[in-house]
Design a protein around this motif. Structure first.
Motif, PDB file in Angstrom:
ATOM      1  N   ALA A 119       0.789  -1.149  -0.038  1.00 29.46           N
ATOM      2  CA  ALA A 119      -0.050   0.058  -0.047  1.00 29.46           C
ATOM      3  C   ALA A 119       0.903   1.164   0.097  1.00 29.46           C
ATOM      4  N   ALA A 120       0.449   2.246  -0.940  1.00 29.53           N
ATOM      5  CA  ALA A 120       1.269   3.335  -0.867  1.00 29.53           C
ATOM      6  C   ALA A 120       0.245   4.629  -1.221  1.00 29.53           C
ATOM      7  N   GLN A 121       0.831   5.914  -0.962  1.00 27.50           N
ATOM      8  CA  GLN A 121      -0.055   7.064  -1.420  1.00 27.50           C
ATOM      9  C   GLN A 121       0.101   7.216  -2.902  1.00 27.50           C
ATOM     10  N   VAL A 122       1.213   6.982  -3.460  1.00 27.53           N
ATOM     11  CA  VAL A 122       1.696   7.175  -4.708  1.00 27.53           C
ATOM     12  C   VAL A 122       1.739   5.998  -5.413  1.00 27.53           C
ATOM     13  N   LEU A 123       1.314   5.763  -6.909  1.00 25.91           N
ATOM     14  CA  LEU A 123       1.572   4.790  -7.766  1.00 25.91           C
ATOM     15  C   LEU A 123       2.003   5.216  -8.933  1.00 25.91           C
ATOM     16  N   LEU A 124       3.280   4.820  -9.405  1.00 30.11           N
ATOM     17  CA  LEU A 124       4.065   5.092 -10.618  1.00 30.11           C
ATOM     18  C   LEU A 124       3.894   3.978 -11.689  1.00 30.11           C
ATOM     19  N   ASN A 125       3.094   4.105 -12.584  1.00 28.90           N
ATOM     20  CA  ASN A 125       2.992   3.109 -13.418  1.00 28.90           C
ATOM     21  C   ASN A 125       4.213   3.269 -14.622  1.00 28.90           C
ATOM     22  N   ALA A 126       5.255   2.291 -14.487  1.00 30.91           N
ATOM     23  CA  ALA A 126       6.306   2.412 -15.371  1.00 30.91           C
ATOM     24  C   ALA A 126       6.282   1.096 -16.107  1.00 30.91           C
ATOM     25  N   ALA A 127       5.181   0.651 -16.631  1.00 25.57           N
ATOM     26  CA  ALA A 127       4.934  -0.959 -17.041  1.00 25.57           C
ATOM     27  C   ALA A 127       5.484  -1.096 -18.464  1.00 25.57           C
ATOM     28  N   GLY A 128       6.171  -0.250 -19.399  1.00 21.20           N
ATOM     29  CA  GLY A 128       6.671  -0.289 -20.396  1.00 21.20           C
ATOM     30  C   GLY A 128       5.419  -0.461 -21.550  1.00 21.20           C
ATOM     31  N   ALA A 129       5.655  -1.371 -22.213  1.00 25.43           N
ATOM     32  CA  ALA A 129       4.583  -1.800 -23.383  1.00 25.43           C
ATOM     33  C   ALA A 129       3.255  -1.963 -22.644  1.00 25.43           C
ATOM     34  N   TRP A 130       3.190  -2.425 -21.464  1.00 23.93           N
ATOM     35  CA  TRP A 130       2.048  -2.653 -20.715  1.00 23.93           C
ATOM     36  C   TRP A 130       1.294  -1.646 -19.957  1.00 23.93           C
ATOM     37  N   GLY A 131       2.054  -0.556 -19.977  1.00 26.00           N
ATOM     38  CA  GLY A 131       1.668   0.742 -19.145  1.00 26.00           C
ATOM     39  C   GLY A 131       0.180   1.111 -19.656  1.00 26.00           C
ATOM     40  N   ALA A 132      -0.157   1.081 -20.772  1.00 26.01           N
ATOM     41  CA  ALA A 132      -1.749   1.440 -21.262  1.00 26.01           C
ATOM     42  C   ALA A 132      -2.628   0.465 -20.660  1.00 26.01           C
ATOM     43  N   ARG A 133      -2.392  -0.659 -20.189  1.00 24.32           N
ATOM     44  CA  ARG A 133      -3.019  -1.480 -19.614  1.00 24.32           C
ATOM     45  C   ARG A 133      -3.498  -0.809 -18.114  1.00 24.32           C
ATOM     46  N   ILE A 134      -2.440  -0.597 -17.573  1.00 25.30           N
ATOM     47  CA  ILE A 134      -2.544   0.101 -15.911  1.00 25.30           C
ATOM     48  C   ILE A 134      -3.380   1.136 -16.177  1.00 25.30           C
ATOM     49  N   ALA A 135      -3.003   2.096 -17.036  1.00 20.91           N
ATOM     50  CA  ALA A 135      -3.749   3.203 -17.287  1.00 20.91           C
ATOM     51  C   ALA A 135      -5.468   3.391 -17.388  1.00 20.91           C
ATOM     52  N   GLU A 136      -5.461   2.219 -18.517  1.00 15.27           N
ATOM     53  CA  GLU A 136      -6.887   1.958 -18.620  1.00 15.27           C
ATOM     54  C   GLU A 136      -7.651   1.709 -17.408  1.00 15.27           C
ATOM     55  N   GLN A 137      -6.995   1.039 -16.549  1.00 11.97           N
ATOM     56  CA  GLN A 137      -7.689   0.559 -15.278  1.00 11.97           C
ATOM     57  C   GLN A 137      -8.279   1.715 -14.373  1.00 11.97           C
ATOM     58  N   PHE A 138      -7.589   2.783 -14.993  1.00  3.98           N
ATOM     59  CA  PHE A 138      -8.066   4.289 -14.056  1.00  3.98           C
ATOM     60  C   PHE A 138      -8.514   5.227 -15.208  1.00  3.98           C
ATOM     61  N   GLY A 139      -9.429   4.462 -16.329  1.00  9.27           N
ATOM     62  CA  GLY A 139     -10.135   5.341 -17.178  1.00  9.27           C
ATOM     63  C   GLY A 139      -9.329   6.221 -18.104  1.00  9.27           C
ATOM     64  N   GLU A 140      -7.956   5.774 -18.359  1.00 10.91           N
ATOM     65  CA  GLU A 140      -7.156   6.582 -19.296  1.00 10.91           C
ATOM     66  C   GLU A 140      -6.820   5.727 -20.430  1.00 10.91           C
ATOM     67  N   SER A 141      -7.204   6.082 -21.740  1.00  7.79           N
ATOM     68  CA  SER A 141      -6.884   5.486 -22.703  1.00  7.79           C
ATOM     69  C   SER A 141      -5.770   5.971 -23.509  1.00  7.79           C
ATOM     70  N   VAL A 142      -4.848   5.240 -23.894  1.00  5.78           N
ATOM     71  CA  VAL A 142      -3.442   5.581 -24.746  1.00  5.78           C
ATOM     72  C   VAL A 142      -3.507   4.539 -25.687  1.00  5.78           C
ATOM     73  N   PRO A 143      -3.443   4.876 -27.325  1.00  8.78           N
ATOM     74  CA  PRO A 143      -3.187   4.046 -28.257  1.00  8.78           C
ATOM     75  C   PRO A 143      -1.693   3.470 -28.162  1.00  8.78           C
ATOM     76  N   ILE A 144      -1.475   2.387 -28.072  1.00  2.00           N
ATOM     77  CA  ILE A 144      -0.285   2.007 -28.018  1.00  2.00           C
ATOM     78  C   ILE A 144      -0.124   0.600 -28.649  1.00  2.00           C
ATOM     79  N   VAL A 145       0.897   0.487 -29.469  1.00  2.00           N
ATOM     80  CA  VAL A 145       1.105  -1.076 -30.210  1.00  2.00           C
ATOM     81  C   VAL A 145       2.491  -1.521 -29.652  1.00  2.00           C
ATOM     82  N   ALA A 146       2.612  -2.903 -29.446  1.00  4.02           N
ATOM     83  CA  ALA A 146       3.867  -3.488 -29.381  1.00  4.02           C
ATOM     84  C   ALA A 146       4.650  -3.877 -30.400  1.00  4.02           C
ATOM     85  N   LYS A 147       5.963  -3.477 -30.448  1.00  2.00           N
ATOM     86  CA  LYS A 147       6.671  -4.027 -31.551  1.00  2.00           C
ATOM     87  C   LYS A 147       8.169  -4.337 -31.261  1.00  2.00           C
TER      88      LYS A 147
END
Ligand code: FAD
Length: 385
Positions: A188-216
């Motif tokens: 548990a923590a006050q701050v969460l930093l999403n540094a999940a690389g190519a998977w970062g958009a999946r984390i962002a999506e969980q918080f209602g933030e959509s980012v178009p990303i493709v993995a290459k």
């Protein structure tokens, strides 16, 4: 203040280090081993030439940190400021080079322009048919295998907790902050930093933030050793001959990339495979840079799973929906150079709510259609501590 960093690539590991240095209690969670994502696959280019201009202040901040890395981390991560040499083989490429050089100057990047007689004398055996070149003496390369573990180990020495081989399950936001459950533990923590690389958009999506990303997967290779003679990292302007690049490591092998389409990668496996059918075209594209390649055997090829965002720029900002959440992902094939700077600037933003390094173009809400709040005021209002 305490923070959880999700993803132990270069961005997550550097962020954990700089957060810990600011006295923040950090837990870095990586589902595999630290540094084994896109970071370990990198070519290792630490180049500012040809970058998106508003990214240059961040790139220069990062370059300074690369220069201090051995001292900061207590270990040689093989940063070598050998310079970045970039050839132009056509008039079109010369124009691109000059336009970039002029525009980059006010951003603090000074490129030397070299005529054929200059580069033939200074860098024999390279680009013999090129009509011009640029040289950026402060740039160079680093070792992609060493840098993320070095940041994570240094963060650990400063008190950070590093959790590896822990699959992340639920991430929940409560009034007091975030709760992250992994296969091994709960944090548990006050701050969460999403540094999940190519998977970062999946984390962002969980918080209602959509980012178009493709993995290459960009495709790289390495040859048998050649007696050592190439000191700078070498590339081309204007995608001449398919935009290849190469460097010679200290043991003599030539590492190369570019000149071939990136392969598609599934985010389900994250497995990026080099395609042998693309190798001949890739090598042909590199011959004008280094004709000696014609006599060398390629001993290994590889690739890595990298996230490419729709507009070719990374996502680095506080969340626009969720106070305490920050994003740093989607580095589009050029994050290795930026890594130390990204860690430093994200830690600064999280700890102080502001930074003088311009990051406006990288805000997460640029894709959401949501009225982008000014991130500085958002951070001051929303960040914890
Ligand atoms: C082949 C190749 C060559 C490159 N060459 C260069 C170069 O020469 N110069 C340059 O500047 N850049 C280069 N890049 C780009 C650079 O390597 C990347 O931009 C950079 O390493 C990205 O770092 P990262 O930390 O964002 O991602 P990664 O290193 O991929 O780290 C992200 C981590 O997050 C973890 N993760 C994902 N989801 C979760 C989750 N839910 N929970 C826990 N962990 C999670 C992953 O396992 C991964 O380890 C190259 C990339 C590739 C693939």
């Amino acid at each position: 203040m305490d923070a959880i960093v999700l993803g132990g690539g270069l961005m997550g590991a550097a962020s954990a280090f700089f957060l810990a240095r600011r006295g923040i209690r950090v837990t870095l969670i990586e589902r595999n081993r630290v540094g084994t994502g896109a970071t370990i696959a990198s070519f290792g280019n630490i180049r500012r030439s040809g970058r998106y201009l508003p990214q240059l202040p961040l790139a220069s901040r990062s370059l300074q940190l690369w220069g201090q890395a051995a001292n900061l981390l207590g270990r040689d991560v093989e940063f070598r400021a050998t310079g970045h040499l970039r050839f132009a083989f056509t008039e079109k490429a010369v124009n691109e080079m000059r336009t970039f050089a002029k525009a980059a100057k006010p951003w603090g990047l000074d490129l030397e322009e070299l005529e054929p007689r200059d580069f033939k004398t200074r860098f024999p055996g390279l680009g013999s048919t090129a009509v011009a070149a640029s040289f950026s003496p402060q740039d160079g390369s680093g070792n992609p295998r060493l840098i993320a573990p070095a940041f994570a180990d240094a963060a650990r020495r400063l008190g950070a907790t590093i959790v590896e081989e822990a699959g992340v399950g639920a991430i929940t936001k409560k009034a007091a902050g975030f709760e992250v459950t992994t296969s091994k533990s709960r944090h548990a923590a006050q701050v969460l930093l999403n540094a999940a690389g190519a998977w970062g958009a999946r984390i962002a999506e969980q918080f209602g933030e959509s980012v178009p990303i493709v993995a290459k997967g960009p495709q790289l290779g390495v040859t048998e050793p050649l007696s050592h003679r190439i000191s700078p990292v070498v590339g081309v302007w204007g995608h001449d001959y398919g935009g290849g690049y190469l460097r010679q490591v200290e043991r003599g092998n030539i590492v190369f990339g570019g000149g071939a389409e990136r392969t598609d990668v599934s985010l389900e496996t994250g497995y990026a495979k080099a395609d042998p059918a693309r190798l001949p075209r890739q090598l042909l594209s590199l011959l004008p840079i280094l004709p000696a390649l014609a006599n060398l055997t390629v001993i290994r090829t590889w690739s890595g799973c990298e996230g490419y965002v729709g507009d070719g720029l990374p996502v680095m900002s506080p969340s626009a929906t969720t106070p305490g959440l920050f994003h740093a992902f989607g580095f589009c094939g050029h994050g290795f150079q930026l890594g130390p700077g990204v860690g430093d600037v994200m830690a600064e933003m999280i700890a102080t709510g502001k930074t003088d390094t311009p990051l406006d173009d990288f805000r997460v809400e640029r894709f959401s259609g949501r009225q982008g709040s000014d991130w500085r005021s958002h951070t001051q209002n929303g960040a914890v501590g």
